[in-house]
Motif scaffolding. Structure first.
Motif, PDB file in Angstrom:
ATOM      1  N   LEU A  48      65.000 -11.234  25.120  1.00 45.28           N
ATOM      2  CA  LEU A  48      65.483 -12.227  24.155  1.00 45.28           C
ATOM      3  C   LEU A  48      64.620 -12.222  22.896  1.00 45.28           C
ATOM      4  CD1 LEU A  48      67.298 -14.584  23.337  1.00 45.28           C
ATOM      5  CD2 LEU A  48      65.766 -16.110  24.617  1.00 45.28           C
ATOM      6  N   LEU A  49      63.304 -12.128  23.069  1.00 46.65           N
ATOM      7  CA  LEU A  49      62.418 -12.062  21.902  1.00 46.65           C
ATOM      8  C   LEU A  49      62.745 -10.839  21.052  1.00 46.65           C
ATOM      9  CD1 LEU A  49      59.958 -13.068  20.309  1.00 46.65           C
ATOM     10  CD2 LEU A  49      58.508 -11.758  21.871  1.00 46.65           C
ATOM     11  N   ALA A  50      63.019  -9.701  21.699  1.00 48.23           N
ATOM     12  CA  ALA A  50      63.385  -8.493  20.956  1.00 48.23           C
ATOM     13  C   ALA A  50      64.694  -8.691  20.198  1.00 48.23           C
ATOM     14  CB  ALA A  50      63.510  -7.310  21.915  1.00 48.23           C
ATOM     15  N   ALA A  51      65.651  -9.376  20.809  1.00 48.74           N
ATOM     16  CA  ALA A  51      66.929  -9.624  20.136  1.00 48.74           C
ATOM     17  C   ALA A  51      66.739 -10.512  18.910  1.00 48.74           C
ATOM     18  CB  ALA A  51      67.916 -10.264  21.113  1.00 48.74           C
ATOM     19  N   LEU A  52      65.913 -11.538  19.048  1.00 46.98           N
ATOM     20  CA  LEU A  52      65.663 -12.432  17.909  1.00 46.98           C
ATOM     21  C   LEU A  52      64.911 -11.708  16.795  1.00 46.98           C
ATOM     22  CD1 LEU A  52      64.695 -15.678  19.854  1.00 46.98           C
ATOM     23  CD2 LEU A  52      66.853 -15.193  18.683  1.00 46.98           C
ATOM     24  N   LEU A  53      63.952 -10.875  17.171  1.00 48.81           N
ATOM     25  CA  LEU A  53      63.226 -10.112  16.154  1.00 48.81           C
ATOM     26  C   LEU A  53      64.136  -9.098  15.471  1.00 48.81           C
ATOM     27  CD1 LEU A  53      59.811  -9.453  17.943  1.00 48.81           C
ATOM     28  CD2 LEU A  53      60.202 -10.893  15.936  1.00 48.81           C
ATOM     29  N   ALA A  54      65.048  -8.489  16.238  1.00 44.21           N
ATOM     30  CA  ALA A  54      65.984  -7.536  15.635  1.00 44.21           C
ATOM     31  C   ALA A  54      66.844  -8.223  14.585  1.00 44.21           C
ATOM     32  CB  ALA A  54      66.854  -6.909  16.735  1.00 44.21           C
ATOM     33  N   ALA A  55      67.310  -9.425  14.889  1.00 47.60           N
ATOM     34  CA  ALA A  55      68.102 -10.171  13.913  1.00 47.60           C
ATOM     35  C   ALA A  55      67.248 -10.591  12.721  1.00 47.60           C
ATOM     36  CB  ALA A  55      68.724 -11.395  14.584  1.00 47.60           C
ATOM     37  N   ALA A  56      66.000 -10.999  12.995  1.00 46.26           N
ATOM     38  CA  ALA A  56      65.125 -11.433  11.904  1.00 46.26           C
ATOM     39  C   ALA A  56      64.788 -10.292  10.961  1.00 46.26           C
ATOM     40  CB  ALA A  56      63.837 -12.027  12.491  1.00 46.26           C
ATOM     41  N   PHE A  57      64.602  -9.083  11.499  1.00 45.24           N
ATOM     42  CA  PHE A  57      64.297  -7.926  10.657  1.00 45.24           C
ATOM     43  C   PHE A  57      65.524  -7.403   9.922  1.00 45.24           C
ATOM     44  CE2 PHE A  57      60.310  -7.073  13.178  1.00 45.24           C
ATOM     45  CZ  PHE A  57      59.458  -7.137  12.093  1.00 45.24           C
ATOM     46  N   GLY A  58      66.698  -7.879  10.284  1.00 49.38           N
ATOM     47  CA  GLY A  58      67.914  -7.462   9.599  1.00 49.38           C
ATOM     48  C   GLY A  58      68.512  -6.169  10.109  1.00 49.38           C
ATOM     49  N   LEU A  59      68.302  -5.828  11.376  1.00 47.58           N
ATOM     50  CA  LEU A  59      68.920  -4.618  11.931  1.00 47.58           C
ATOM     51  C   LEU A  59      70.439  -4.780  11.976  1.00 47.58           C
ATOM     52  CD1 LEU A  59      65.918  -4.211  12.946  1.00 47.58           C
ATOM     53  CD2 LEU A  59      66.920  -3.052  14.910  1.00 47.58           C
ATOM     54  N   THR A  60      71.147  -3.685  11.777  1.00 44.46           N
ATOM     55  CA  THR A  60      72.593  -3.721  11.930  1.00 44.46           C
ATOM     56  C   THR A  60      72.951  -4.017  13.380  1.00 44.46           C
ATOM     57  OG1 THR A  60      72.776  -1.354  12.435  1.00 44.46           O
ATOM     58  CG2 THR A  60      72.833  -2.002  10.101  1.00 44.46           C
ATOM     59  N   LEU A  61      74.187  -4.414  13.610  1.00 39.02           N
ATOM     60  CA  LEU A  61      74.598  -4.766  14.968  1.00 39.02           C
ATOM     61  C   LEU A  61      74.447  -3.580  15.909  1.00 39.02           C
ATOM     62  CD1 LEU A  61      75.825  -6.808  16.905  1.00 39.02           C
ATOM     63  CD2 LEU A  61      78.106  -6.055  16.169  1.00 39.02           C
ATOM     64  N   ARG A  62      74.823  -2.384  15.442  1.00 44.24           N
ATOM     65  CA  ARG A  62      74.747  -1.208  16.308  1.00 44.24           C
ATOM     66  C   ARG A  62      73.294  -0.850  16.629  1.00 44.24           C
ATOM     67  NH1 ARG A  62      77.424   4.744  14.996  1.00 44.24           N
ATOM     68  NH2 ARG A  62      76.639   5.804  16.875  1.00 44.24           N
ATOM     69  N   THR A  63      72.450  -0.804  15.606  1.00 38.58           N
ATOM     70  CA  THR A  63      71.054  -0.456  15.838  1.00 38.58           C
ATOM     71  C   THR A  63      70.339  -1.529  16.631  1.00 38.58           C
ATOM     72  OG1 THR A  63      71.029   0.789  13.756  1.00 38.58           O
ATOM     73  CG2 THR A  63      68.899   0.219  14.725  1.00 38.58           C
ATOM     74  N   GLY A  64      70.619  -2.777  16.305  1.00 34.87           N
ATOM     75  CA  GLY A  64      69.989  -3.873  17.032  1.00 34.87           C
ATOM     76  C   GLY A  64      70.378  -3.889  18.499  1.00 34.87           C
ATOM     77  N   ALA A  65      71.661  -3.646  18.785  1.00 31.03           N
ATOM     78  CA  ALA A  65      72.107  -3.615  20.180  1.00 31.03           C
ATOM     79  C   ALA A  65      71.428  -2.473  20.939  1.00 31.03           C
ATOM     80  CB  ALA A  65      73.620  -3.480  20.247  1.00 31.03           C
ATOM     81  N   GLY A  66      71.274  -1.324  20.278  1.00 31.22           N
ATOM     82  CA  GLY A  66      70.595  -0.200  20.926  1.00 31.22           C
ATOM     83  C   GLY A  66      69.133  -0.500  21.200  1.00 31.22           C
ATOM     84  N   ALA A  67      68.469  -1.153  20.232  1.00 30.03           N
ATOM     85  CA  ALA A  67      67.059  -1.485  20.415  1.00 30.03           C
ATOM     86  C   ALA A  67      66.878  -2.498  21.544  1.00 30.03           C
ATOM     87  CB  ALA A  67      66.484  -2.035  19.113  1.00 30.03           C
ATOM     88  N   VAL A  68      67.748  -3.494  21.593  1.00 30.28           N
ATOM     89  CA  VAL A  68      67.654  -4.503  22.653  1.00 30.28           C
ATOM     90  C   VAL A  68      67.941  -3.872  24.018  1.00 30.28           C
ATOM     91  CG1 VAL A  68      68.685  -6.632  23.551  1.00 30.28           C
ATOM     92  CG2 VAL A  68      68.175  -6.426  21.117  1.00 30.28           C
ATOM     93  N   ALA A  69      68.906  -2.954  24.066  1.00 26.51           N
ATOM     94  CA  ALA A  69      69.190  -2.253  25.324  1.00 26.51           C
ATOM     95  C   ALA A  69      67.984  -1.429  25.778  1.00 26.51           C
ATOM     96  CB  ALA A  69      70.412  -1.361  25.157  1.00 26.51           C
ATOM     97  N   ALA A  70      67.292  -0.805  24.830  1.00 28.13           N
ATOM     98  CA  ALA A  70      66.086  -0.039  25.179  1.00 28.13           C
ATOM     99  C   ALA A  70      65.011  -0.950  25.753  1.00 28.13           C
ATOM    100  CB  ALA A  70      65.560   0.692  23.946  1.00 28.13           C
ATOM    101  N   VAL A  71      64.815  -2.111  25.123  1.00 27.37           N
ATOM    102  CA  VAL A  71      63.812  -3.061  25.624  1.00 27.37           C
ATOM    103  C   VAL A  71      64.201  -3.556  27.013  1.00 27.37           C
ATOM    104  CG1 VAL A  71      62.780  -5.329  25.244  1.00 27.37           C
ATOM    105  CG2 VAL A  71      63.044  -3.750  23.328  1.00 27.37           C
ATOM    106  N   ALA A  72      65.489  -3.860  27.209  1.00 30.97           N
ATOM    107  CA  ALA A  72      65.942  -4.336  28.518  1.00 30.97           C
ATOM    108  C   ALA A  72      65.711  -3.279  29.595  1.00 30.97           C
ATOM    109  CB  ALA A  72      67.423  -4.714  28.452  1.00 30.97           C
ATOM    110  N   ALA A  73      66.040  -2.028  29.292  1.00 27.71           N
ATOM    111  CA  ALA A  73      65.831  -0.949  30.271  1.00 27.71           C
ATOM    112  C   ALA A  73      64.349  -0.791  30.587  1.00 27.71           C
ATOM    113  CB  ALA A  73      66.409   0.361  29.737  1.00 27.71           C
ATOM    114  N   GLY A  74      63.505  -0.847  29.571  1.00 25.85           N
ATOM    115  CA  GLY A  74      62.079  -0.743  29.807  1.00 25.85           C
ATOM    116  C   GLY A  74      61.550  -1.882  30.662  1.00 25.85           C
ATOM    117  N   GLN A  75      62.016  -3.100  30.386  1.00 23.77           N
ATOM    118  CA  GLN A  75      61.576  -4.255  31.164  1.00 23.77           C
ATOM    119  C   GLN A  75      62.035  -4.159  32.618  1.00 23.77           C
ATOM    120  OE1 GLN A  75      59.537  -7.026  30.242  1.00 23.77           O
ATOM    121  NE2 GLN A  75      59.109  -5.437  28.720  1.00 23.77           N
TER     122      GLN A  75
END
Length: 309
Positions: free
Chosen positions: A53-80
């Protein structure tokens, strides 16, 4: 002598029916759901969900596009997921010895081979998901995951148990910042604040189980410091993280920053000054969690101010 009723039935059925054991019944839908729930509980779902969730909020705060942000959050979720499952799998022997019925592996409700396979699959998925955010960003995130695995494998039993938390949390803003724009690193004060927050989370996370951990031979830094020392360290680090977030950005301190400093100072002093009986309760642990939550909110707000135009 005539055959009995059972013998006659077997002869009438023929050799095809009599040969071999009966096939095992398929698991019911309820059993499959229960097994999936037990597997999910073995991944440390609360901290995994919190970091994601923190990664998702930071992705939105940094202004990532929906596609890139979703990929980054998925990477964090898989790692966790990989970190959580590997943690329980590696601790299986100690959890069984301690009769941890709250742990699905130790309780026997999920098989070790299933957790091993799940941790491996999540780790393998994390690699392409991370690199899809950009080579530099992906390598930074894989470094975060490697630090967490190093904690599970070895460092949790040493005085350097805090180091993986500092590295993994400290580099999380960099992963999302680099995913937004290659070569765009976050400012040092933001990295320091995230690292301090992660280290505070390490000390806070050990507080409920610190006595059981020490009895089981776990000798990380919190266990070496004891409950009182770990409580003071968690509170002090959370306050330092809030101070970095409030005072680090250029310009005057924002109203939210001043409020956070007052809140964290009060909670830190209260947690550190708690009497022994209160220090052994969950109240100081919850106070430190509140500190970390407030810091996480300001971390997101500070990252929003750094979003690319």
């Amino acid at each position: 002598m005539p055959a009995t009723t059972d013998e006659g039935a077997a002869e009438a059925a023929g050799p095809a029916v009599a040969a071999g054991p009966a096939p095992a019944p398929r698991p019911s839908g309820t059993a499959l759901l229960r097994g999936a729930g037990d597997l999910l509980r073995a991944c440390h779902p609360v901290p995994a969900a919190g970091v994601t969730l923190l990664a998702a909020l930071l992705a939105a705060a940094f202004g990532l596009t929906l596609r890139t942000g979703a990929g980054a959050v998925a990477a964090v979720a898989a790692g966790q997921l990989s970190v959580g499952w590997s943690n329980d799998r590696l601790d299986l022997g100690r959890d069984r010895a301690a009769r941890r019925r709250d742990k699905p592996l130790a309780a026997g409700t999920v098989r070790p081979a299933v957790v091993t396979a799940a941790a491996s699959a999540a780790l393998f998925a994390c690699v392409p998901l991370s690199l899809a955010c950009g080579t530099r960003a992906g390598l930074v995130h894989l470094g975060c995951v490697a630090a967490a695995w190093a904690y599970n494998l070895w460092l949790k039993h040493t005085a350097a148990s805090w180091l993986p938390y500092a590295l993994a949390f400290g580099l999380l803003p960099a992963f999302l910042s680099l995913a937004c724009a290659p070569g765009r690193w976050p400012p040092p004060w933001l990295t320091a604040a995230a690292a301090l927050l992660g280290t505070a989370a390490h000390f806070a996370n050990t507080l409920p189980d610190i006595d059981a951990d020490r009895a089981a031979g776990v000798r990380g830094l919190p266990q070496r410091l004891g409950r009182r020392g770990s409580l003071a360290a968690a509170a002090g680090l959370a306050f330092a993280s809030g101070a970095a977030l409030a005072l680090g950005p250029p310009g005057p301190v924002s109203p939210a920053g001043r409020l956070l400093l007052l809140l964290t100072a009060a909670l830190s002093l209260g947690a550190a000054a708690a009497p022994p009986a209160l220090a052994r309760s969950r109240l100081p642990f919850l106070a430190v969690l509140a500190l970390a939550g407030a810091d996480a909110v300001l971390l997101v707000l500070a990252s929003r101010d750094l979003a690319a135009p």
